[in-house]
Design a protein around this motif. Sequence first.
Motif, PDB file in Angstrom:
ATOM      1  N   ALA A 192       1.349  -1.504  -0.217  1.00 61.77           N
ATOM      2  CA  ALA A 192       0.058   0.332  -0.226  1.00 61.77           C
ATOM      3  C   ALA A 192       0.506   1.238   0.231  1.00 61.77           C
ATOM      4  CB  ALA A 192      -1.076  -0.038   1.182  1.00 61.77           C
ATOM      5  N   GLY A 193       2.142   1.394   0.190  1.00 59.97           N
ATOM      6  CA  GLY A 193       3.125   2.408  -0.503  1.00 59.97           C
ATOM      7  C   GLY A 193       4.101   2.987   0.593  1.00 59.97           C
ATOM      8  N   LYS A 194       3.536   2.145   2.218  1.00 54.15           N
ATOM      9  CA  LYS A 194       3.588   2.748   3.501  1.00 54.15           C
ATOM     10  C   LYS A 194       4.938   2.045   3.718  1.00 54.15           C
ATOM     11  CE  LYS A 194      -0.744   4.025   4.586  1.00 54.15           C
ATOM     12  NZ  LYS A 194      -0.657   5.156   3.781  1.00 54.15           N
ATOM     13  N   LEU A 195       5.668   2.608   4.812  1.00 52.63           N
ATOM     14  CA  LEU A 195       7.421   2.594   5.171  1.00 52.63           C
ATOM     15  C   LEU A 195       7.223   1.411   6.281  1.00 52.63           C
ATOM     16  CD1 LEU A 195       8.753   6.054   5.707  1.00 52.63           C
ATOM     17  CD2 LEU A 195       8.479   4.113   3.494  1.00 52.63           C
ATOM     18  N   VAL A 196       7.653   0.583   6.415  1.00 52.23           N
ATOM     19  CA  VAL A 196       7.836  -0.562   7.537  1.00 52.23           C
ATOM     20  C   VAL A 196       9.804  -1.343   7.863  1.00 52.23           C
ATOM     21  CG1 VAL A 196       7.875  -3.041   7.379  1.00 52.23           C
ATOM     22  CG2 VAL A 196       5.637  -2.235   6.763  1.00 52.23           C
ATOM     23  N   ALA A 197      10.120  -0.821   8.512  1.00 49.04           N
ATOM     24  CA  ALA A 197      11.140  -1.464   9.319  1.00 49.04           C
ATOM     25  C   ALA A 197      10.862  -2.977   9.577  1.00 49.04           C
ATOM     26  CB  ALA A 197      11.402  -0.311  10.971  1.00 49.04           C
ATOM     27  N   PHE A 198      12.255  -3.633   9.119  1.00 49.09           N
ATOM     28  CA  PHE A 198      12.591  -4.881   9.705  1.00 49.09           C
ATOM     29  C   PHE A 198      13.932  -5.504   9.337  1.00 49.09           C
ATOM     30  CE2 PHE A 198      13.684  -6.596   5.328  1.00 49.09           C
ATOM     31  CZ  PHE A 198      13.488  -4.855   4.724  1.00 49.09           C
ATOM     32  N   PRO A 199      13.454  -6.310  10.867  1.00 52.12           N
ATOM     33  CA  PRO A 199      15.636  -7.273  10.900  1.00 52.12           C
ATOM     34  C   PRO A 199      15.396  -7.926   9.278  1.00 52.12           C
ATOM     35  CG  PRO A 199      13.773  -8.488  11.868  1.00 52.12           C
ATOM     36  CD  PRO A 199      12.988  -7.455  11.133  1.00 52.12           C
ATOM     37  N   THR A 200      16.999  -7.288   9.323  1.00 53.10           N
ATOM     38  CA  THR A 200      18.074  -8.507   8.260  1.00 53.10           C
ATOM     39  C   THR A 200      18.891  -8.832   8.713  1.00 53.10           C
ATOM     40  OG1 THR A 200      19.925  -6.357   7.739  1.00 53.10           O
ATOM     41  CG2 THR A 200      17.595  -6.570   6.549  1.00 53.10           C
ATOM     42  N   GLU A 201      19.908  -9.689   8.162  1.00 52.35           N
ATOM     43  CA  GLU A 201      20.850 -10.075   9.367  1.00 52.35           C
ATOM     44  C   GLU A 201      21.704  -9.838   9.577  1.00 52.35           C
ATOM     45  OE1 GLU A 201      20.651 -10.254   6.149  1.00 52.35           O
ATOM     46  OE2 GLU A 201      21.672 -11.007   4.900  1.00 52.35           O
ATOM     47  N   THR A 202      21.999  -7.940   8.602  1.00 49.98           N
ATOM     48  CA  THR A 202      22.977  -7.277   9.084  1.00 49.98           C
ATOM     49  C   THR A 202      22.550  -6.014   9.671  1.00 49.98           C
ATOM     50  OG1 THR A 202      22.470  -5.560   6.648  1.00 49.98           O
ATOM     51  CG2 THR A 202      24.130  -7.304   6.041  1.00 49.98           C
ATOM     52  N   VAL A 203      21.684  -5.345   9.587  1.00 48.34           N
ATOM     53  CA  VAL A 203      20.944  -4.540  10.456  1.00 48.34           C
ATOM     54  C   VAL A 203      19.740  -3.994  10.016  1.00 48.34           C
ATOM     55  CG1 VAL A 203      23.602  -2.631  10.615  1.00 48.34           C
ATOM     56  CG2 VAL A 203      21.642  -2.907   8.965  1.00 48.34           C
ATOM     57  N   TYR A 204      18.489  -3.515  10.652  1.00 48.80           N
ATOM     58  CA  TYR A 204      17.402  -3.401  10.617  1.00 48.80           C
ATOM     59  C   TYR A 204      17.046  -1.972   8.936  1.00 48.80           C
ATOM     60  CZ  TYR A 204      15.048  -5.668  14.380  1.00 48.80           C
ATOM     61  OH  TYR A 204      14.816  -6.304  15.887  1.00 48.80           O
ATOM     62  N   GLY A 205      16.264  -2.806   8.055  1.00 48.56           N
ATOM     63  CA  GLY A 205      16.389  -1.600   7.438  1.00 48.56           C
ATOM     64  C   GLY A 205      15.021  -1.068   7.457  1.00 48.56           C
ATOM     65  N   LEU A 206      14.550   0.686   6.337  1.00 52.42           N
ATOM     66  CA  LEU A 206      13.856   1.163   6.549  1.00 52.42           C
ATOM     67  C   LEU A 206      13.462   0.717   5.013  1.00 52.42           C
ATOM     68  CD1 LEU A 206      11.322   3.392   7.848  1.00 52.42           C
ATOM     69  CD2 LEU A 206      12.965   5.239   6.643  1.00 52.42           C
ATOM     70  N   GLY A 207      12.379  -0.640   5.416  1.00 51.36           N
ATOM     71  CA  GLY A 207      11.437  -0.811   3.647  1.00 51.36           C
ATOM     72  C   GLY A 207      10.545  -0.111   3.028  1.00 51.36           C
ATOM     73  N   ALA A 208      10.191   0.293   1.584  1.00 50.15           N
ATOM     74  CA  ALA A 208       9.466   0.665   0.710  1.00 50.15           C
ATOM     75  C   ALA A 208       9.086  -0.299  -0.508  1.00 50.15           C
ATOM     76  CB  ALA A 208       9.496   2.115   0.447  1.00 50.15           C
ATOM     77  N   ASP A 209       7.909  -0.393  -0.697  1.00 52.46           N
ATOM     78  CA  ASP A 209       8.071  -0.556  -2.191  1.00 52.46           C
ATOM     79  C   ASP A 209       8.673   0.167  -3.760  1.00 52.46           C
ATOM     80  OD1 ASP A 209       6.941  -1.130  -5.142  1.00 52.46           O
ATOM     81  OD2 ASP A 209       4.976  -1.241  -4.527  1.00 52.46           O
ATOM     82  N   ALA A 210      10.168  -0.409  -4.040  1.00 51.19           N
ATOM     83  CA  ALA A 210      10.284   0.073  -5.403  1.00 51.19           C
ATOM     84  C   ALA A 210      10.083   0.462  -5.794  1.00 51.19           C
ATOM     85  CB  ALA A 210      11.603  -0.678  -5.011  1.00 51.19           C
ATOM     86  N   THR A 211       9.506   0.005  -6.911  1.00 51.50           N
ATOM     87  CA  THR A 211       8.139   0.299  -8.009  1.00 51.50           C
ATOM     88  C   THR A 211       7.136   1.663  -7.539  1.00 51.50           C
ATOM     89  OG1 THR A 211       6.679  -1.345  -7.907  1.00 51.50           O
ATOM     90  CG2 THR A 211       8.607  -2.337  -8.618  1.00 51.50           C
ATOM     91  N   ASP A 212       6.782   1.973  -5.986  1.00 48.39           N
ATOM     92  CA  ASP A 212       6.173   3.053  -6.337  1.00 48.39           C
ATOM     93  C   ASP A 212       7.013   4.224  -5.829  1.00 48.39           C
ATOM     94  OD1 ASP A 212       4.906   4.937  -5.129  1.00 48.39           O
ATOM     95  OD2 ASP A 212       3.903   3.468  -3.471  1.00 48.39           O
ATOM     96  N   GLU A 213       7.271   5.524  -6.797  1.00 48.56           N
ATOM     97  CA  GLU A 213       8.208   6.305  -6.300  1.00 48.56           C
ATOM     98  C   GLU A 213       7.798   7.358  -5.610  1.00 48.56           C
ATOM     99  OE1 GLU A 213      11.508   7.596  -8.513  1.00 48.56           O
ATOM    100  OE2 GLU A 213      10.163   6.904  -9.636  1.00 48.56           O
ATOM    101  N   ARG A 214       6.359   7.324  -4.718  1.00 47.52           N
ATOM    102  CA  ARG A 214       6.236   8.051  -3.741  1.00 47.52           C
ATOM    103  C   ARG A 214       6.312   7.566  -2.013  1.00 47.52           C
ATOM    104  NH1 ARG A 214       0.714  11.566  -4.363  1.00 47.52           N
ATOM    105  NH2 ARG A 214       0.645  10.544  -2.696  1.00 47.52           N
TER     106      ARG A 214
END
Length: 319
Positions: A22-44
Amino acid sequence: MSARIVPACPPAIERAARLLRAGKLVAFPTETVYGLGADATDERAVAAIFAAKGRPRFNPLILHVPGLAEAEPLAVFDTRARALAAHFWPGPLSLVLPRRADSGLSLLAGAGLDTVAIRAPAHPVAQALLRGAGRPIAAPSANRSGRVSPTEAGHVVAELGDQVALILDGGRTPVGLESTVLDLTGATPALLRPGGVTLEELAAVLGPIAAAPTGPPRSPGLLASHYAPSLPLRLEATDARPGEALLAFGPDAPSGFAEVLWLSYKGDLAEAAANLFAMLRRLDRAPFTGIAVAPIPEHGLGRAINDRLRRAATPRPVR
Ligand code: TXA
Ligand code: MG
């Protein structure tokens, strides 16, 4: 401030995947550090990452996918890239490759470059989230631009608070340092950022690798000052100065410090990497006058640890 932080159980991961779609920001764990994720195909959605982090728009983001099958439609993989992905994915290696013209990726995510950095993270929560989202996820480290990367969900709350729709809490991230960034767009592979996969491990697959290039940074994010705590940082410390706290490595810590935290008492580089950012945060406070760090050997993960420490010790430009 109501940061929505939830344990990363399957229903929460499903909710997070829906929020990403839905185009929102979600923070999630990876094996390295926490990432701040967003849909990479959604410019906004991607623009919202830059806004939340206060990140300069010339600094491109890393794309996250479950594996090679989902990466191939986005970037051009040659034999070297395929061999590296087969060997190190899922894992802490980001490959810089030519972007496919029909990738559908937000141009902002790549800061307008015709290349992309892409990786498949190994963390089970990240894997489940990426599969649930079903599209490439752009994810920088979930900190304000220029600051220490988060290795615990609580760090993300402290950095970004309620600017994130949801924070998936998966505990402490096991590697503790960001991925290695390797540029494969030239004739010879170039290491742009040392990280969780060591130079020695890369060389075992690729043969010798060019040292980090000199001159203007080829990885726009590699500005000299980064990972900066508020207190001054003093490296290669072998004696105490008044009021300083120490990050020690190995059993022989010099005496006289106001406080000592061991990156690794037994001198283990993987343990030191996993502790580095959380311990920097813990010592970055009054009454300490500065943070001293014991010498760390410059091999294996020590290269990535020393890279982060040198950037953290570089005075920030006055804005
Ligand atoms: O471990 C990681 O890589 C974490 C987790 C969340 O996956 N992510 C991360 O992202 O560290 P970030 O944005 O903090 O760092 C991305 C680095 C920056 O130095 C950026 O300049 C570089 O990757 N980068 C991204 N795209 C690039 C490209 N097309 N060419 C060269 N460098 C690129
Ligand atoms: Mg970062």
